[in-house]
Motif scaffolding. Structure first.
Motif, PDB file in Angstrom:
ATOM      1  N   UNK C  13      -8.388  16.638  33.196  1.00 44.71           N
ATOM      2  CA  UNK C  13      -7.344  16.540  34.447  1.00 44.71           C
ATOM      3  C   UNK C  13      -6.087  17.178  35.327  1.00 44.71           C
ATOM      4  N   UNK C  14      -6.709  17.143  36.838  1.00 43.88           N
ATOM      5  CA  UNK C  14      -6.219  17.640  37.432  1.00 43.88           C
ATOM      6  C   UNK C  14      -5.697  17.091  37.912  1.00 43.88           C
ATOM      7  N   UNK C  15      -3.969  17.589  38.643  1.00 40.02           N
ATOM      8  CA  UNK C  15      -3.190  16.532  39.444  1.00 40.02           C
ATOM      9  C   UNK C  15      -3.007  15.174  39.413  1.00 40.02           C
ATOM     10  N   UNK C  16      -3.448  14.704  37.711  1.00 43.66           N
ATOM     11  CA  UNK C  16      -3.542  13.858  37.327  1.00 43.66           C
ATOM     12  C   UNK C  16      -3.662  12.296  38.123  1.00 43.66           C
ATOM     13  N   UNK C  17      -5.182  12.948  39.432  1.00 45.50           N
ATOM     14  CA  UNK C  17      -5.895  12.340  39.162  1.00 45.50           C
ATOM     15  C   UNK C  17      -6.953  12.417  39.271  1.00 45.50           C
ATOM     16  N   UNK C  18      -7.742  13.345  39.619  1.00 45.88           N
ATOM     17  CA  UNK C  18      -9.091  14.411  39.678  1.00 45.88           C
ATOM     18  C   UNK C  18      -9.499  14.877  37.802  1.00 45.88           C
ATOM     19  N   UNK C  19     -10.866  14.014  38.256  1.00 44.97           N
ATOM     20  CA  UNK C  19     -11.372  13.773  36.645  1.00 44.97           C
ATOM     21  C   UNK C  19     -12.851  14.224  37.049  1.00 44.97           C
ATOM     22  N   UNK C  20     -12.883  15.319  35.923  1.00 44.70           N
ATOM     23  CA  UNK C  20     -13.879  16.164  35.423  1.00 44.70           C
ATOM     24  C   UNK C  20     -14.545  16.359  34.179  1.00 44.70           C
ATOM     25  N   UNK C  21     -15.764  16.707  34.197  1.00 40.11           N
ATOM     26  CA  UNK C  21     -15.890  16.771  32.841  1.00 40.11           C
ATOM     27  C   UNK C  21     -15.791  18.775  32.803  1.00 40.11           C
ATOM     28  N   UNK C  22     -16.457  19.022  31.074  1.00 38.20           N
ATOM     29  CA  UNK C  22     -16.270  20.664  31.550  1.00 38.20           C
ATOM     30  C   UNK C  22     -17.470  21.824  32.833  1.00 38.20           C
TER      31      UNK C  22
END
Lengths: 457, 109, 383
Positions: C13-22
């Motif tokens: 989770x980046x910047x509390x809002x962007x979600x990614x998988x590894x």
């Protein structure tokens, strides 16, 4: 063991100069202090012989010392200047009314004419009234914008060539740091200039630009100059306070850093491709503005219409808010015209200080759904334009609607989590090319937008 | 024999607001060993004086006057009307009848 | 919650809002690295690049990114010939050893060089992958020099020493490009530190993407746009082990600034990113090498903006009037403009300024025991 004075006079030193670490006695210090200011004035060509100069006087240490030194140098070196004091009364009980007494004393002690301009006269609102209307948020924005314009208007009325303000080296260094922290590249570029001003506006100069606050206080102390010192009652802990604390901590380690920070600001260049807001003229009041309608006019319109958030934040939002407002109301040309009229009218107050208060009874009656006549009887004749006694319930409903629409809801803490106290999260979407600062929401903090009051205690 | 020290403490520039708005006081400091039994020193220095002020005079907002074991940066200290930087700052040993003045620079102008 | 790119379950989770998988996160971070190098067009194909490793977070990630890049077989292969260097000091032998181990994992050679190499004009390439023995009088001379300065000057000076060594060794290894692993965190601190020591005109080189002060060697910061948050995830995912040691001396202005930035960042999460964005807007549009006189310590251009009046003159005047001067006093009384044409300011606050040293290096110089500077530099700056 006493330290000898570096000036070679044989006396003992009383202070250690922060710029250089040299120790001086009282008299050598006075001479050095005054000569340095003289040099700033002559080398930077701040004045011309015969000029009329208004000194922005708040009654505080900087403006008191500035007035004293300018008077001294004017005589000693024959600047030929016509000096006067210009003071702005924001209408803050318990703060400004006390400091104005000090300014009056300055007028008597230094034998200079004094002009006091009040927000009440200029805009129809005192800060006390504004805060009552809008609460404790964003009051510093109002005060700062209004003061800046008030000084300009005052200077225009006095017919002076320029305004001298008491900004000292610490102020300027602190402003450099603050503008970096807030990403305000436009201000960063301008803030180390010793003289500022543009087409159509009266230039402001800072003769104390290279003078340390410590030395100003010591000078005032040794010369027994009287000044007023306290914190503005409406300004709680400010974002600027962080920059100030940092600066003071740095100064303790290496006092010369204040000069170094100023030098950094003076010698840095800003990339050409950065779009800096162009300076133009407000279409309403004809004063300098970077937008079509200047901030003061926008804020005033908001106050008078019961839209306290108007003008806080991005100017495009203000435009949209106004458009919506007009679309939802019956078009009321008279109200707008009146505002425009009043703002265009430069003869706000004649020399005798009589208030030029036009009756707005009629327009108030025709005012929007929330308009009622001003019920302030103690104001000049009852026909006061100063405040439509806004029906709180109605205005709040309308306000809430607008706030909701533009996502300016006070309660949206999560949304605003990254937009705090003068710093935008530029990592998030940033659709406009404006500097981040233009889009700032100022919450509980005064970011010293008022430009003069710094917060200590 | 340790005598008590008679000191004049003054506040200016707004600092007095933290001290009941009183600008001048005459103070008799007790023997250092009695007041601070753990203290290594024999004589009162500014360092100990600050402790004494914190405990006896400071009414509120301690952080506005003190930082660590010294005064908050931005508060000037004058010892007999001279910059304390010329006298050894915190290590200056108090003498009888000294005047110590604290002037705040932290406000608008 | 799903990865915004591929619908796998989110792990980042980046910047509390962007979600990614590894995987998507790694791809995106790699892309940032490559895009940074690519858009600035500094690399020619098969360029020799010297990469400075400090062992810290950024450096560990950079090492991995470079290895990954050159291991690719397709058109996306990172076409550089990398060389690695670590500058170390006596107290940090453990750090040097772990960096050697880090590089071994990738089969990279790393040159370990003692900072005291600054004291001699000619540097030689040591044996790779081992900690060199350094002569005791050299290290002593080096430490004496640094200890003769107050902590703020020493911290600033140390940065210039490292820069100088990187440039020298790059030339030895025939590299025209150097990579350094500054992160947004260090850049924000360095930005404010530069302001505090008077390096406002050098910001673009010190903080910006490219330092073009040397005629032959460009120093670039290929991971400057990757945030600390992203670096930490990277290190976790790839199970790397950074070792961090700070160069900032206790009691220095830089240590105050570092604490300040951390504190402010905790309360206002946009602080560091805003400062970095500001940094990008400072400087000249074209930052290329120009053949002007350069500072003998930091290689900055000695030609300064033509200002009628600046803090430099104001400080020199302070020194002059503090030393009293009855002649000056008398002259001033006769002629109010006397100071405007006065050439004889006491310039002891800024020795050698604009002739051999820039403003800030001059200030550092005035605060140190000048006889401790390396001989080869003293020879250059003595009239």
């Amino acid at each position: 063991m006493p330290v000898p004075c570096r000036g070679g006079c044989g006396n003992n030193a009383v202070l250690k100069r922060p710029k250089t670490g040299d120790a001086l006695c009282k008299d050598c210090f006075f001479w050095a202090f005054e000569t340095e200011i003289h040099y700033t004035i002559t080398k930077a060509e701040l004045f011309n012989k015969g000029d009329s100069v208004a000194i922005g006087a708040s009654g505080g240490k900087d403006s008191t010392v500035l007035a004293y030194v300018l008077k001294t140098l004017n005589q000693r070196f024959n600047y030929g200047l016509n000096l006067m004091l210009l003071s702005i009364d924001e209408g803050i009980t318990g703060y400004r009314d006390d400091s104005l007494e000090t300014v009056k004393q300055n007028r008597d002690d230094y034998e200079m004419p004094l002009k006091i301009l009040s927000y009440k006269d200029l805009y129809g609102w005192t800060m006390d009234e504004i805060v009552a209307q809008i609460g404790r948020k964003n009051n510093c924005t109002f005060c700062g914008v209004f003061r800046r314009q008030a000084l300009d208007r005052g200077a225009a009325m006095l017919g002076v060539k320029c305004i001298a303000t008491g900004h000292n080296a610490d102020d300027i260094a602190e402003t450099v740091l603050m503008n970096v922290l807030r990403g305000d590249i436009a201000r960063l570029k301008r803030c180390t200039a010793v003289a500022t001003g543009s087409e159509g506006s009266i230039p402001r100069v800072k003769p104390l630009k290279y003078t340390y606050e410590k030395e100003i206080v010591m000078y005032a102390h040794y010369k027994k100059l009287v000044y007023f010192s306290t914190e503005c009652v409406f300004a709680p802990n400010a974002y600027r306070g962080h920059a100030r604390a940092l600066l003071k901590d740095l100064e303790k380690i290496r006092p010369a850093c204040i000069m170094d920070i100023i030098y950094s600001g003076e010698t840095m260049s800003v990339k050409e491709q950065v779009s800096l807001p162009m300076q133009r003229i407000c279409s309403r009041c004809k004063f300098v503005s970077s937008q079509e309608v200047c901030k003061a006019c926008v804020l005033l319109e908001g106050l008078n219409k019961g839209l306290p958030k108007l003008g806080i934040g991005k100017s495009s939002k203000a435009k949209r808010m106004l458009e919506e407002y007009h679309a939802k109301q019956a078009q009321n040309e008279t109200v707008l015209e009146d505002v425009v009229h009043y703002l265009n009218d430069t003869s706000i107050s004649d020399d005798k200080g009589n208030k030029n208060c036009r009756s707005k009874k009629d327009s108030n009656k025709e005012n929007t759904s929330n308009g009622e006549t001003c019920s302030k009887n103690n104001c000049c004749g009852g026909g006061c334009r100063s405040k439509t006694n806004v029906d709180v319930a109605t205005s709040n409903k309308k306000l809430d609607m607008l706030l909701e629409q533009y996502g300016l809801d006070d309660n949206s803490d999560e949304k605003n989590a990254t937009k705090e106290n003068g710093v935008t999260d530029t990592a998030s979407d940033h659709s406009e090319d404006e500097t981040p600062f233009n889009g700032q929401e100022e919450d509980d903090t005064c970011s010293a937008a008022c430009g003069g009051i710094s917060i200590g205690f | 024999m340790t005598e008590s020290l008679n000191i004049s403490i003054q506040f200016g520039g707004g600092a007095e607001l933290l001290f009941d708005k009183i600008k001048k006081r005459e103070v008799d400091l007790p023997a250092l060993k009695k007041y601070l039994p753990d203290c290594q020193r024999e004589k009162w220095t500014i360092r100990e004086l600050l402790l004494w002020i914190k405990e006896n005079l400071l009414r509120e907002r301690e952080e506005l006057f003190l930082q660590g074991d010294s005064v908050r940066p931005g508060i000037l200290v004058l010892i007999n009307d001279a910059d304390w930087e010329l006298c050894g700052e915190l290590d200056y040993e108090l003498q009888n009848r000294d005047t110590i003045m604290f002037i705040s620079t932290l406000h608008g102008g | 919650m799903k990865c915004k790119k591929c619908d796998s379950p989110k792990t980042v989770i980046l910047r509390k809002k962007d979600y990614y998988c590894d995987d998507c996160f790694m791809v995106s971070t790699n892309h940032k690295f490559r895009a940074c190098i690519g858009k600035n067009k500094v690399l020619s194909p098969h360029e020799n690049v010297l990469i400075g490793l400090s062992g810290g977070l950024g450096s560990t990630v950079l090492l991995d990114l470079v290895h990954h890049g050159i291991s690719l077989e397709n058109t996306k292969k990172l076409r550089i010939k990398p060389f690695f260097i670590h500058l170390f000091d006596d107290n940090y032998k453990g750090l040097a050893e772990s960096i050697i181990a880090q590089c071994q994992k990738y089969n990279f050679d790393v040159y370990v060089v003692h900072l005291a190499a600054y004291m001699s004009p000619n540097c030689q390439l040591p044996e790779p992958n081992c900690i060199p023995d350094v002569e005791e009088n050299e290290t002593r001379a080096f430490h004496d020099m640094l200890n003769s300065m107050p902590p703020s000057a020493a911290t600033d000076f140390l940065l210039k020493i490292k820069r100088s060594l990187l440039v020298q060794y790059a030339k030895l290894l025939k590299c025209n490009v150097v990579f350094t692993a500054q992160t947004t965190n260090t850049l924000a601190i360095n930005f404010l530190s530069n302001l505090a020591v008077g390096r406002g005109s050098q910001l673009q080189n010190d903080i910006g993407f490219c330092d073009a002060r040397d005629e032959y060697v460009k120093i670039i910061k290929p991971i400057k746009d990757i945030s600390i948050e992203e670096l930490k995830y990277y290190v976790d995912i790839r199970q790397l082990a950074p070792v961090y040691v700070s160069d900032i001396k206790n009691g220095s202005m830089q240590s105050v600034i570092s604490a300040f930035v951390s504190d402010l960042q905790e309360n206002f999460q946009a602080t560091i990113s805003t400062v970095c964005k500001t940094a990008d807007k400072i400087g000249e549009p074209n930052n290329e090498y120009v053949a002007h006189e350069r500072c003998n310590i930091c290689e900055s251009d000695l030609q300064t903006k033509d200002l009628k009046l600046s803090a430099l003159e104001a400080t020199n005047l302070s020194r002059t009037v503090s030393f009293g001067n009855t002649e000056l006093k008398q002259n001033l009384e006769k002629n109010a403009d006397f100071l405007n044409n006065f050439d004889d300011f006491n310039s002891s606050m800024f020795p050698l300024i604009n002739k051999y040293l820039c403003y800030s290096c001059s200030r550092n110089y005035s605060e140190m025991n000048q006889s401790k500077l390396p001989l080869h530099i003293r020879n250059k700056i003595n009239d």
